[in-house]
Structure formats: C-alpha cells, structure tokens
Design an enzyme around this catalytic site. Structure first.
Site, PDB file in Angstrom:
ATOM      1  N   GLN A  83       0.890  -1.160   0.000  1.00 39.25           N
ATOM      2  CA  GLN A  83       0.000   0.000   0.000  1.00 39.25           C
ATOM      3  C   GLN A  83       0.931   1.213   0.000  1.00 39.25           C
ATOM      4  OE1 GLN A  83      -1.541  -1.880   3.476  1.00 39.25           O
ATOM      5  NE2 GLN A  83      -3.639  -1.541   2.770  1.00 39.25           N
ATOM      6  N   HIS A  94       6.287   3.708   5.866  1.00 39.64           N
ATOM      7  CA  HIS A  94       7.542   3.016   5.541  1.00 39.64           C
ATOM      8  C   HIS A  94       7.171   1.928   4.532  1.00 39.64           C
ATOM      9  CE1 HIS A  94      11.412   0.996   7.395  1.00 39.64           C
ATOM     10  NE2 HIS A  94      11.413   0.948   6.062  1.00 39.64           N
ATOM     11  N   HIS A  96       6.633  -1.288   2.728  1.00 38.30           N
ATOM     12  CA  HIS A  96       6.716  -2.669   3.181  1.00 38.30           C
ATOM     13  C   HIS A  96       5.795  -3.541   2.348  1.00 38.30           C
ATOM     14  CE1 HIS A  96       3.516  -0.775   5.584  1.00 38.30           C
ATOM     15  NE2 HIS A  96       2.958  -1.966   5.699  1.00 38.30           N
ATOM     16  N   HIS A  98       3.513  -6.929   2.423  1.00 39.33           N
ATOM     17  CA  HIS A  98       2.833  -7.983   3.183  1.00 39.33           C
ATOM     18  C   HIS A  98       2.949  -9.256   2.353  1.00 39.33           C
ATOM     19  CE1 HIS A  98       0.439  -5.340   5.934  1.00 39.33           C
ATOM     20  NE2 HIS A  98       0.633  -4.477   4.946  1.00 39.33           N
TER      21      HIS A  98
END
Length: 154
Positions: A83, A94, A96, A98
């Site tokens: 996202q 930050h 990232h 998933h």
C-alpha cells in the site's frame, strides 16, 4: 539491535532474515497464519523514495521469503501487498510488502483479504477486522521468528 519500521522499533527477536538493505519480520497482527512483512532498512515512506538498488533488494528478499512460507504452511498461493501512500491504505509510513500464504477458501469472497489489511476502509465495508486480528505477545513473535530463521538460514 532495534530495526526501524516507520516511527516504531522492531526488536531483533522478531526479524528472521535480512540483507544489507532489507529485512523480514513477523507480524504483530497477522491476517492469516504465516503473514509476514518485508521492508527496507532505510525508512522510506513511499516506493518512489527508495533507490533502484533498494527496490531490487526488497523484492528479491520478498521473492525468497514467499516460497518458503508457502511450503512451511502447506499453502497453494501467496498474496503480496504494498500500500503505497495514505490513500492506498498505508498505515505505517515506511515501504513494506505484506506476504501471506493462501489456502483454498481461506476468504470468501477471495478479495476480503484486502479488507482485512486495509484498516481505513473497514468502516465503509462493515468489516471489523481489528476485533478479529488479535495482537500477539513479544514471546509469541520471537518464537515464530526463531522457527523462520531456521528455514531461511543459508
């Protein structure tokens, strides 16, 4: 050692594999069993803020972690989610990824998994996933990371 994840610290006991530019860690509130995160070591809010080298390293690590999780959890697929920005549902500033091992019929309909990840959208879809997603103890997360470390040792 404490790793940075946006404004928060991630204890080294929760990290199970790292490279020079990225690291993977267990999730405090997993959506499915085996749900982990891969992020850059340098705090960068958006993908555009990462260098080409960091993007390559992040995705190379995600590419390595995903199949290991799929095998470990006897899954048949993987969901990878980024996202990128507040309006995309990003809640931690930050970059990232998933990574979630997926099994047949784990979510009906299948795309409900995105509602579970995207807290900002829950009110509009009447999904109270935060009640369903239970936070874990530091000990539980350290135990999972220890098991995963063994899986990803070279």
């Amino acid at each position: 050692m404490v790793y940075k994840f946006g404004p928060w610290g991630i204890d080294a006991s929760e990290v199970f594999v790292e490279t020079s530019l990225s690291y993977a860690f267990v999730n405090y509130k997993p959506v499915v069993e085996g749900h982990v995160l891969v992020t850059s070591k340098r705090v960068a809010p958006r993908c555009v803020d990462l260098s080409a080298e960091e993007i390559l390293d992040l995705w190379t690590l995600a590419h390595r972690v995903g199949p290991g999780l799929e095998s470990l959890h006897s899954a048949e697929s993987l969901t990878y989610v980024i996202q990128d920005g507040v309006y995309a549902g990003q809640t931690v500033p930050h970059v990232h990824v998933h990574i979630m091992p997926r099994k047949p019929n784990d979510f009906q309909p299948n795309d409900v998994i995105y509602d579970r990840i995207d807290r900002e959208d829950h009110a509009s879809r009447k999904v109270d996933a935060e009640k369903e997603r239970k936070p874990r103890t530091a000990e539980d997360m350290a135990r999972e990371a220890t098991m995963l470390r063994k899986l990803f040792e070279l």
